[in-house]
Design a protein around this motif. Structure first.
Motif, PDB file in Angstrom:
ATOM      1  N   MET A 142       6.459-103.352 -79.575  1.00  0.00           N
ATOM      2  CA  MET A 142       5.575-102.919 -81.095  1.00  0.00           C
ATOM      3  C   MET A 142       4.613-101.982 -81.117  1.00  0.00           C
ATOM      4  SD  MET A 142       4.141-105.392 -83.408  1.00  0.00           S
ATOM      5  CE  MET A 142       2.978-104.766 -84.965  1.00  0.00           C
ATOM      6  N   ALA A 143       5.180-101.120 -81.816  1.00  0.00           N
ATOM      7  CA  ALA A 143       4.695-100.031 -82.625  1.00  0.00           C
ATOM      8  C   ALA A 143       3.249 -99.759 -82.346  1.00  0.00           C
ATOM      9  CB  ALA A 143       5.400 -98.919 -83.885  1.00  0.00           C
ATOM     10  N   LYS A 144       2.421 -99.359 -82.064  1.00  0.00           N
ATOM     11  CA  LYS A 144       0.200 -99.806 -82.512  1.00  0.00           C
ATOM     12  C   LYS A 144      -0.076 -97.881 -83.188  1.00  0.00           C
ATOM     13  CE  LYS A 144      -0.998-103.158 -78.862  1.00  0.00           C
ATOM     14  NZ  LYS A 144      -1.436-103.130 -77.899  1.00  0.00           N
ATOM     15  N   PHE A 145      -1.630 -98.373 -82.914  1.00  0.00           N
ATOM     16  CA  PHE A 145      -2.165 -97.129 -83.116  1.00  0.00           C
ATOM     17  C   PHE A 145      -3.544 -97.635 -81.837  1.00  0.00           C
ATOM     18  CE2 PHE A 145      -6.418 -95.295 -84.317  1.00  0.00           C
ATOM     19  CZ  PHE A 145      -6.375 -93.993 -84.531  1.00  0.00           C
ATOM     20  N   TYR A 146      -3.573 -95.899 -80.818  1.00  0.00           N
ATOM     21  CA  TYR A 146      -3.881 -95.945 -79.872  1.00  0.00           C
ATOM     22  C   TYR A 146      -5.014 -95.022 -80.001  1.00  0.00           C
ATOM     23  CZ  TYR A 146      -0.326 -98.238 -77.713  1.00  0.00           C
ATOM     24  OH  TYR A 146       0.308 -99.953 -76.972  1.00  0.00           O
ATOM     25  N   GLY A 147      -6.205 -95.472 -79.967  1.00  0.00           N
ATOM     26  CA  GLY A 147      -7.087 -94.132 -79.745  1.00  0.00           C
ATOM     27  C   GLY A 147      -7.670 -94.094 -78.404  1.00  0.00           C
ATOM     28  N   ILE A 148      -8.135 -93.149 -77.792  1.00  0.00           N
ATOM     29  CA  ILE A 148      -7.668 -92.771 -76.535  1.00  0.00           C
ATOM     30  C   ILE A 148      -9.236 -91.922 -75.968  1.00  0.00           C
ATOM     31  CG2 ILE A 148      -6.135 -91.914 -74.635  1.00  0.00           C
ATOM     32  CD1 ILE A 148      -4.112 -92.504 -76.201  1.00  0.00           C
ATOM     33  N   GLY A 149      -9.924 -92.351 -74.986  1.00  0.00           N
ATOM     34  CA  GLY A 149     -10.567 -90.855 -74.238  1.00  0.00           C
ATOM     35  C   GLY A 149     -10.461 -90.874 -73.745  1.00  0.00           C
ATOM     36  N   ILE A 150     -10.322 -89.431 -73.621  1.00  0.00           N
ATOM     37  CA  ILE A 150     -10.246 -88.228 -72.360  1.00  0.00           C
ATOM     38  C   ILE A 150     -10.531 -88.129 -71.320  1.00  0.00           C
ATOM     39  CG2 ILE A 150      -7.610 -88.101 -73.965  1.00  0.00           C
ATOM     40  CD1 ILE A 150      -8.948 -85.524 -74.353  1.00  0.00           C
ATOM     41  N   GLY A 151     -12.675 -88.440 -71.727  1.00  0.00           N
ATOM     42  CA  GLY A 151     -13.015 -87.921 -71.226  1.00  0.00           C
ATOM     43  C   GLY A 151     -14.121 -86.180 -71.228  1.00  0.00           C
ATOM     44  N   PRO A 152     -14.937 -86.311 -69.646  1.00  0.00           N
ATOM     45  CA  PRO A 152     -15.672 -84.608 -70.491  1.00  0.00           C
ATOM     46  C   PRO A 152     -14.258 -83.845 -70.117  1.00  0.00           C
ATOM     47  CG  PRO A 152     -16.350 -86.239 -68.250  1.00  0.00           C
ATOM     48  CD  PRO A 152     -14.808 -86.545 -68.690  1.00  0.00           C
ATOM     49  N   GLY A 153     -13.546 -83.635 -69.320  1.00  0.00           N
ATOM     50  CA  GLY A 153     -12.847 -81.862 -69.201  1.00  0.00           C
ATOM     51  C   GLY A 153     -12.137 -81.919 -68.757  1.00  0.00           C
ATOM     52  N   ASP A 154     -11.858 -82.545 -67.274  1.00  0.00           N
ATOM     53  CA  ASP A 154     -10.472 -82.388 -66.056  1.00  0.00           C
ATOM     54  C   ASP A 154     -10.369 -83.424 -66.511  1.00  0.00           C
ATOM     55  OD1 ASP A 154      -9.371 -83.012 -63.638  1.00  0.00           O
ATOM     56  OD2 ASP A 154     -11.439 -83.014 -62.506  1.00  0.00           O
ATOM     57  N   SER A 155      -8.907 -82.714 -66.278  1.00  0.00           N
ATOM     58  CA  SER A 155      -7.942 -84.150 -67.158  1.00  0.00           C
ATOM     59  C   SER A 155      -7.718 -84.507 -65.545  1.00  0.00           C
ATOM     60  CB  SER A 155      -6.286 -83.163 -66.980  1.00  0.00           C
ATOM     61  OG  SER A 155      -6.531 -82.038 -68.054  1.00  0.00           O
ATOM     62  N   GLU A 156      -8.388 -84.814 -64.609  1.00  0.00           N
ATOM     63  CA  GLU A 156      -8.124 -85.986 -63.442  1.00  0.00           C
ATOM     64  C   GLU A 156      -9.038 -87.480 -64.095  1.00  0.00           C
ATOM     65  OE1 GLU A 156      -7.821 -84.417 -59.778  1.00  0.00           O
ATOM     66  OE2 GLU A 156      -6.498 -85.783 -59.817  1.00  0.00           O
ATOM     67  N   LEU A 157     -10.049 -86.916 -64.961  1.00  0.00           N
ATOM     68  CA  LEU A 157     -11.078 -87.844 -65.564  1.00  0.00           C
ATOM     69  C   LEU A 157     -10.456 -88.716 -66.217  1.00  0.00           C
ATOM     70  CD1 LEU A 157     -14.590 -85.872 -64.770  1.00  0.00           C
ATOM     71  CD2 LEU A 157     -13.072 -87.682 -63.495  1.00  0.00           C
ATOM     72  N   VAL A 158      -9.398 -88.443 -66.896  1.00  0.00           N
ATOM     73  CA  VAL A 158      -8.988 -89.318 -67.821  1.00  0.00           C
ATOM     74  C   VAL A 158      -8.330 -90.951 -67.145  1.00  0.00           C
ATOM     75  CG1 VAL A 158      -6.251 -89.556 -68.942  1.00  0.00           C
ATOM     76  CG2 VAL A 158      -7.574 -87.774 -69.125  1.00  0.00           C
ATOM     77  N   THR A 159      -7.944 -92.025 -67.421  1.00  0.00           N
ATOM     78  CA  THR A 159      -8.251 -93.626 -66.552  1.00  0.00           C
ATOM     79  C   THR A 159      -6.297 -93.309 -66.490  1.00  0.00           C
ATOM     80  OG1 THR A 159      -7.550 -94.411 -69.272  1.00  0.00           O
ATOM     81  CG2 THR A 159      -9.789 -94.815 -67.875  1.00  0.00           C
ATOM     82  N   VAL A 160      -6.498 -94.075 -65.051  1.00  0.00           N
ATOM     83  CA  VAL A 160      -5.147 -94.729 -65.765  1.00  0.00           C
ATOM     84  C   VAL A 160      -4.131 -94.852 -66.937  1.00  0.00           C
ATOM     85  CG1 VAL A 160      -3.461 -96.045 -64.095  1.00  0.00           C
ATOM     86  CG2 VAL A 160      -4.188 -94.656 -62.998  1.00  0.00           C
TER      87      VAL A 160
END
Lengths: 233, 233
Positions: free
Chosen positions: B1-19
């Motif tokens: 089912m379609a959803k709305f996601y609020g996604i924290g992407i961290g402080p700046g480094d793309s690798e500090l995004v969660t899996v």
């Protein structure tokens, strides 16, 4: 070059590990984990497990929790010496911590000893309280607001002052301190605006909105945190 | 089912995004990003970029920062209505925020409007201040200590009280408030125990250990934070 990595693995869900942590976990030759608390040991390793290589050597070591600071330091120094030896032999060594390595973790003590001798890097992790806030859909802080993180093991005057000063207060380690915490929340008329989460983001997660019905002698897990909000959304 | 996601992407480094965030970013059909601050817009999108699908539709919308609360709410309601329409049409819709969605983000307002109408999920992100602490090798808090996060845009009495009460105080948004913050730190004799980080974990990162040489009229980026520590490790 071989390095020592302190890796935050987040609050419980393996997917809440960062991409960087997942990559570095896979590159480790040796991981050190505390065996002091049998539960937290298996929890930390099971969170990291999907990312660990098959060749990984797991070294469980005793990190005493209640001994005197001097006793603890002696133990850490012994473990630190072993880690330095491993890194100088060319091994990538990791230490994994629940949540974030810089928030209530024994990792800080270890890092302080190690950083003189070998190259170290610390990878931040998702904290239990930000994970809780997302689960609850309740912001920790907005606009001009402030928030504080206070352990319920501290003196009651400090908790009282924090509840007066800040818009949101995160109370950590409340499990064995409900007899102090609940009357304090009642005094501030915040019992109904307090959220309680146990085992954040894991399958065993318990969520309570309002703690006005909670008995002071309730048996709660060590991993129980309260978020007290003056402005509930 | 379609959803709305609020996604924290961290402080700046793309690798500090969660899996988890990296997986959900790849599944999005539409992403909404604020265009209010040109810099933060491009920053948020560039952090998320490695994980976005080629079919992704990017909707830049105006989230006013300085208007009255009523004006802002009107804007958010218009954007919320558009998001509800997209999700009800079967699209997975995301809103990405720097750091964590529950720490100083306009996302909270949006979530509050949306959650009545559509399914929502919020994914926590690494905060700027935990990332800073890892970079600095300085714990935010240990053992019985407490810490607070206070915006320098609040009144000076609140910052003063927080500096008295807590072992560590994170001061956010200090860039345009050095004329107030620096004398306050001097009064508490904490200038030399204050760490300053700008653009945490990105290539433009600036780190200062001790702000006793910092001029009150220094030009600093909006993304500048101080960590004030009574007990420096």
């Amino acid at each position: 070059m071989a390095k020592f990595y302190g890796i935050g693995i987040g609050p419980g869900d393996s997917e809440l590990v960062t991409v960087k942590a997942s990559r570095l976990l896979g590159d480790l030759d040796i991981v050190y984990t505390p065996e002091a608390k049998k539960r937290s040991k298996s929890l930390a390793l099971s969170i990291a497990e999907p990312y660990l290589s098959e060749q990984l050597e797991i070294k469980q070591r005793h990190f005493p929790m209640i001994a005197s600071l001097d006793e603890k330091k002696k133990q850490w120094e012994a473990i630190a010496a072993e880690i330095v030896e491993d890194v100088q032999a060319g091994k990538n060594v990791g230490f994994i911590t629940l949540g974030d390595p810089m928030v209530y973790s024994t990792y800080s003590y270890l890092l302080d000893i190690l950083k003189e001798d070998i190259e170290t890097q610390t990878i931040p992790g998702i904290t239990s309280f930000t994970s809780m806030a997302s689960e609850l859909g309740q912001p920790l802080t907005m606009d001009e607001e402030s928030f504080a993180v206070v352990p319920a093991t501290t003196d009651v005057e400090k908790m009282d002052a924090a509840l007066r000063l800040h818009d949101t207060v995160v109370l950590m380690k409340v499990a064995n301190h409900l007899d102090v915490v609940l009357p304090l929340l009642a005094k501030h008329q915040l019992l109904e605006q307090t959220f309680l989460v146990s085992h954040s983001s894991s399958e065993k997660q318990i969520i309570m909105k309002g703690v006005d019905k909670l008995a002071p002698d309730s048996k709660l897990s060590y991993f129980t945190t309260m978020i007290v909000k003056k402005n509930v959304l």
